[in-house]
Design a protein around this motif. Structure first.
Motif, PDB file in Angstrom:
ATOM      1  N   CYS A  17       4.713  10.264  -6.564  1.00 20.15           N
ATOM      2  CA  CYS A  17       5.739  10.517  -7.574  1.00 20.15           C
ATOM      3  C   CYS A  17       5.105  10.983  -8.886  1.00 20.15           C
ATOM      4  CB  CYS A  17       6.573   9.259  -7.794  1.00 20.15           C
ATOM      5  SG  CYS A  17       7.890   9.486  -9.006  1.00 20.15           S
ATOM      6  N   VAL A  18       4.053  10.289  -9.301  1.00 21.07           N
ATOM      7  CA  VAL A  18       3.354  10.658 -10.548  1.00 21.07           C
ATOM      8  C   VAL A  18       2.736  12.048 -10.414  1.00 21.07           C
ATOM      9  CG1 VAL A  18       1.369  10.085 -12.016  1.00 21.07           C
ATOM     10  CG2 VAL A  18       2.970   8.310 -11.355  1.00 21.07           C
ATOM     11  N   MET A  21       0.826  -1.183   0.000  1.00 22.39           N
ATOM     12  CA  MET A  21       0.000   0.000   0.000  1.00 22.39           C
ATOM     13  C   MET A  21       0.872   1.249   0.000  1.00 22.39           C
ATOM     14  SD  MET A  21      -3.415   0.424   0.655  1.00 22.39           S
ATOM     15  CE  MET A  21      -4.530   1.611   1.189  1.00 22.39           C
ATOM     16  N   ARG A  22       1.982   1.169   0.768  1.00 23.84           N
ATOM     17  CA  ARG A  22       2.877   2.314   0.819  1.00 23.84           C
ATOM     18  C   ARG A  22       3.514   2.576  -0.542  1.00 23.84           C
ATOM     19  NH1 ARG A  22       6.374   2.305   6.351  1.00 23.84           N
ATOM     20  NH2 ARG A  22       5.009   3.766   7.391  1.00 23.84           N
ATOM     21  N   ARG A  23       3.849   1.499  -1.258  1.00 23.98           N
ATOM     22  CA  ARG A  23       4.473   1.649  -2.572  1.00 23.98           C
ATOM     23  C   ARG A  23       3.502   2.318  -3.548  1.00 23.98           C
ATOM     24  NH1 ARG A  23       8.085  -3.644  -3.862  1.00 23.98           N
ATOM     25  NH2 ARG A  23       9.569  -3.261  -2.190  1.00 23.98           N
ATOM     26  N   ALA A  24       2.251   1.902  -3.485  1.00 26.75           N
ATOM     27  CA  ALA A  24       1.249   2.496  -4.373  1.00 26.75           C
ATOM     28  C   ALA A  24       1.104   3.981  -4.061  1.00 26.75           C
ATOM     29  CB  ALA A  24      -0.088   1.775  -4.240  1.00 26.75           C
ATOM     30  N   GLY A  25       1.095   4.309  -2.780  1.00 29.10           N
ATOM     31  CA  GLY A  25       0.986   5.715  -2.378  1.00 29.10           C
ATOM     32  C   GLY A  25       2.203   6.511  -2.815  1.00 29.10           C
TER      33      GLY A  25
END
Length: 191
Positions: free
Chosen positions: A10-11, A1-5
């Motif tokens: 970043c995007v 979940m942290r990576r998706a956030g």
């Protein structure tokens, strides 16, 4: 979940860096298109007078007059930018044929009103060409930007899609057929 956030953050950061530039480029395209439309309208305003003068000398060239009138009507009716680009290209081809007809009528070429109108039309065609070039330059710059990295990762998701170029009509790619053997009112000799 942290990576998706983190990826989303970043995007979003990258999007913020290029978003304003993409908006500015799209606005330059709209401004350039408005100038193209101004010159197309100027050309449209000249056409009825040119046709009326030409009809008196070349009444039997009905097909050419109909093509010009139909293309002009399509341009006025407009619709999308793509529809207008297609109609403008068709009209350019039809006008070229109309002016080629004038070459076959020395009295028409000598007519002062025809000479003035054809000079105005030639000047307007030059303006259309310049504005079309500016429009295409703005489209090229914009399309390159949204297709380059990293903008390509998020441009489309933000509503920035490639724009279409204003291209030359198909008639411009064909070699014109000239027949000096026929006289006005007679069909051209077939090889």
């Amino acid at each position: 979940m942290r990576r998706a956030g983190a990826a989303l953050l970043c995007v979003m950061t990258l999007a913020g860096c290029g978003y304003n530039e993409m908006v500015a480029m799209r606005e330059r395209i709209e401004a350039a298109w408005a100038q193209v439309e101004n010159q197309l309208q100027r050309r449209n305003d000249l056409i009825p007078n040119l046709i009326e003068v030409t009809k008196g000398y070349a009444a039997h060239e009905r097909d050419i007059f109909e093509r010009v009138a139909n293309a002009r009507a399509r341009l006025i009716a407009g619709g999308s930018r793509d529809d207008k680009i297609g109609a403008a290209s068709e009209l350019s081809g039809a006008l070229g044929r109309l002016l080629a007809v004038a070459e076959r009528y020395p009295d028409l070429k000598a007519n002062q009103q025809f000479a003035r109108l054809s000079d105005e039309l030639a000047g307007t065609e030059n303006r259309v060409a310049v504005e079309r070039m500016r429009y295409n330059d703005a489209v090229r710059t914009y399309n390159e930007y949204i297709k380059s990295f990293p903008h390509m990762l998020y441009a489309e998701s933000l509503g920035f899609k490639p724009e279409k170029y204003f291209e030359a009509p198909e008639e411009a790619h064909k070699v014109p057929k000239v027949d000096f053997g026929s006289r006005p009112g007679e069909p051209a000799a077939q090889p």
